[in-house]
Design an enzyme around this catalytic site. Structure first.
Site, mmCIF file in Angstrom:
data_model
loop_
_atom_site.group_PDB
_atom_site.id
_atom_site.type_symbol
_atom_site.label_atom_id
_atom_site.label_comp_id
_atom_site.label_asym_id
_atom_site.label_seq_id
_atom_site.Cartn_x
_atom_site.Cartn_y
_atom_site.Cartn_z
ATOM 1 C CE1 TYR A 28 -4.290 0.278 -0.424
ATOM 2 C CE2 TYR A 28 -4.383 -1.509 1.162
ATOM 3 C CZ TYR A 28 -5.002 -0.732 0.188
ATOM 4 O OH TYR A 28 -6.289 -0.979 -0.155
ATOM 5 C CD GLU A 32 -3.735 4.261 0.709
ATOM 6 O OE1 GLU A 32 -2.675 3.734 1.127
ATOM 7 O OE2 GLU A 32 -4.874 3.888 1.032
ATOM 8 C CG ASP A 60 -7.888 10.296 -24.378
ATOM 9 O OD1 ASP A 60 -6.913 9.525 -24.525
ATOM 10 O OD2 ASP A 60 -8.996 9.905 -23.967
ATOM 11 C CB THR A 77 -4.332 3.615 -22.049
ATOM 12 O OG1 THR A 77 -4.405 3.691 -23.463
ATOM 13 C CG2 THR A 77 -5.665 3.943 -21.436
ATOM 14 C CE LYS A 113 -6.836 1.961 -25.728
ATOM 15 N NZ LYS A 113 -6.989 2.787 -24.508
ATOM 16 N NE ARG A 154 -6.465 -3.949 -19.677
ATOM 17 C CZ ARG A 154 -6.650 -3.889 -20.997
ATOM 18 N NH1 ARG A 154 -5.898 -4.619 -21.798
ATOM 19 N NH2 ARG A 154 -7.577 -3.123 -21.509
HETATM 20 N N1 DSN Z 1 -11.599 0.363 -25.169
HETATM 21 C C1 DSN Z 1 -10.683 1.292 -25.787
HETATM 22 C C2 DSN Z 1 -10.620 1.089 -27.243
HETATM 23 O O1 DSN Z 1 -10.768 -0.037 -27.665
HETATM 24 O O2 DSN Z 1 -10.399 2.012 -27.991
HETATM 25 C C3 DSN Z 1 -10.969 2.678 -25.446
HETATM 26 O O3 DSN Z 1 -11.089 2.781 -24.076
#
Ligand code: DSN
Length: 418
Positions: free
Chosen positions: A53, A55, A199, A225, A228, A234
Site C-alpha cells: 500500500y 497512498e 487524450d 493509456t 495500447k 494496462r
Molecule cells: N476500449 C478502448 C478502445 O478499444 O479504444 C478505449 O477505451
C-alpha cells in the site's frame, strides 16, 4: 503457513489462462487498442509490489515501507517525462478513463462546458457520452467529422467553441484513422480561452516513437493509456504543464483514487524504458506502414475505408459496400471463428446501433510486435474478405482458421516463451 494453492493448485483458472494464451498466440489480434506486452512488463506486473500500500506520492506517503516504491514511482515519472518532453507526470491512474475523470475533477467544476469528439465519430465514452460520468457531470458539446472527407470538422468545432465558450476542449480519438495535428486544436482553444486536453490513449506509442505529432508542447494536459500502441501494462497516465501539477495530483489522489497499483507503475517504468529505446521508433513507424498496407489491401478486396484510409495504427472499415447484409456484429463473430479478433465499430452517422454497427475497426500494433510487415498485410486482408464472403460455410471458415494459425506460427509473439 502454506497458501491453499500450494497444495491445491487452482487448475480451473490456470487452465483457462493457458487457453487464452493459445487463443492470443494462434490467432490474429487486430483490436486497435491491444498489443503484446513484453515478458519484462508482465514480470513487473506480477511482482511482489502487488502486496504494497502506498497512498500518496514519492516522499509523501501515508504508510511506511515505501522506500523502494518511491524509487520505482520516481523512475516511472522521470522516464515518461523524458519520453514525451513533459513538465509534470502522474503515473497513478488505473486506466485511461480514470485519468480523464481526474483531469475534469482537478481542472473543472461539475456543469462546466467541454467540447469533445462524439463517440460515433471516433471519440471516447469519457469525452461526454451521456452514458458516462463525463456526460452526466459536465456539459459536453460534441463536435464531429465532416460528411465529405470524414475528417475532423474544425470549422464547425470553432463555431461551437465560439457559441458555447467551453472551459476545456478535449482532442483525442479511439476510432479515427487520421493525423491529429495539435495546432488547429490549440488555435481554437486559445481563441476562446479554453484549456486544451489531448487524450492520446491510442496514439501514445506512435507519439513516443516519433510516428505521430507530439501534442505535449501545445496542450495543458495530455492523458493516455499505457497498454495500447505504447505496449506497456494496462493503466493510465497524465502529463501536464507544471502549473497544473498540484491540481492533477490532488485530483488523482485523494480526489478519485486510493492506493496506487505500484506493481503496474513498475511495469509502466519498464515500458517507458522500452519506448525510449531506439528500436521503438522503428516499431512505431512499422505499425503505421502496416496499417497503410492493410488499408490498401482491404480497399482492393472491395471494402470502404472511412476517410479513405489511415495515417496511424488503425482503420475503420465500412462493410456496406462490400456486403450490405454483413453488419459489424456478424463480421466480428464470423472472424472470431476464423481466428481473427477485431471489434465491431460504428461508422460516422451509422444507421445501425452500437451493438450492431455497419463497420469494424482494425489495428496493426499486435501483428507489428509479432514482426509482420507490409508483406503479410494483403494475406490478412484476404483472410478477412474470404471469411466474410464464405461466412455460411463452416469448412471454409475452418480452413481460414488454419491458414491464420500457420501465419501466426511463423511470427510468434513470444519466441522465447512466457
Ligand atoms: N476500449 C478502448 C478502445 O478499444 O479504444 C478505449 O477505451
Amino acid at each position: 503457513m502454506p497458501f491453499p494453492s500450494d497444495t491445491n493448485p487452482d487448475n480451473e483458472v490456470f487452465a483457462l489462462l493457458e487457453k487464452e494464451r493459445i487463443r492470443q498466440t494462434s490467432g490474429l489480434q487486430l483490436i486497435a487498442s491491444e498489443n503484446f506486452t513484453s515478458p519484462a512488463v508482465m514480470h513487473a506486473t506480477g511482482s511482489i509490489l502487488t502486496n504494497k500500500y502506498s497512498e500518496g506520492y514519492p516522499g509523501k506517503r501515508y504508510y511506511g515501507g515505501n522506500v523502494h516504491v518511491d524509487d520505482i514511482e520516481s523512475l516511472a515519472i522521470s522516464r515518461v517525462k523524458q519520453l514525451f518532453g513533459a513538465e509534470h507526470a502522474n503515473v497513478q491512474p488505473h486506466s485511461g478513463a480514470s485519468a480523464n475523470m481526474a483531469v475534469y475533477l482537478g481542472l473543472l467544476k461539475p456543469g462546466d462546458t467541454i467540447l469533445g469528439l462524439s463517440l460515433d465519430h471516433g471519440g471516447h465514452l469519457t469525452h461526454g457520452s451521456p452514458a458516462n460520468a463525463s456526460g452526466i457531470l459536465y456539459n459536453f458539446v460534441s463536435y464531429g467529422v465532416t460528411k465529405g472527407d470524414e475528417r475532423i470538422d474544425f470549422d464547425h468545432m470553432r463555431e461551437l467553441a465560439l457559441q458555447h465558450r467551453p472551459k476545456m476542449i478535449v482532442a483525442g480519438t479511439t476510432s479515427y484513422s487520421r493525423r491529429l495535428d495539435p495546432e488547429p486544436f490549440k488555435a481554437i482553444a486559445d481563441e476562446v480561452g479554453a484549456l486544451l486536453m489531448f487524450d492520446i490513449a491510442h496514439l501514445a506509442g506512435l507519439v513516443a516513437g516519433g510516428a505521430h505529432p507530439n501534442p505535449v508542447p501545445y496542450a495543458d494536459i495530455v492523458t493516455f493509456t499505457t497498454h495500447k500502441t505504447l505496449r506497456g501494462p494496462r493503466g493510465g497516465c497524465i502529463l501536464s504543464k507544471a502549473q497544473h501539477a498540484a491540481a492533477v495530483d490532488k485530483a488523482v489522489f485523494p480526489g478519485s483514487q486510493g492506493g496506487p497499483l505500484e506493481h503496474v507503475i513498475a511495469a509502466k517504468a519498464v515500458a517507458f524504458r522500452e519506448a525510449l529505446d531506439p528500436s521503438f521508433k522503428v516499431y512505431a513507424q512499422q505499425i503505421v506502414k502496416n496499417a497503410s498496407a492493410l488499408a490498401e489491401a482491404l480497399s482492393k478486396e472491395g471494402f470502404r475505408l472511412v476517410s479513405g484510409g489511415t495515417d496511424n495504427h488503425l482503420m475503420v472499415v465500412d462493410l456496406r459496400p462490400f456486403d450490405a447484409e454483413c453488419t459489424g456484429k456478424v463480421a466480428q463473430l464470423v472472424l472470431d471463428e476464423a481466428g481473427i479478433t477485431l471489434n465491431k465499430n460504428t461508422v460516422p452517422d451509422d444507421p445501425r446501433s452500437p451493438f450492431v454497427t455497419s463497420g469494424v475497426r482494425i489495428g496493426t500494433p499486435s501483428v507489428t510486435t509479432q514482426g509482420m510487415t507490409e508483406t503479410e498485410m494483403p494475406l490478412i486482408a484476404n483472410f478477412i474478405a474470404r471469411a466474410l464472403r464464405h461466412r455460411e460455410d463452416a469448412s471454409a471458415i475452418a480452413g481460414i482458421r488454419q491458414e491464420v494459425a500457420d501465419l501466426c506460427s511463423r511470427f510468434p509473439a513470444y519466441p522465447n516463451g512466457l
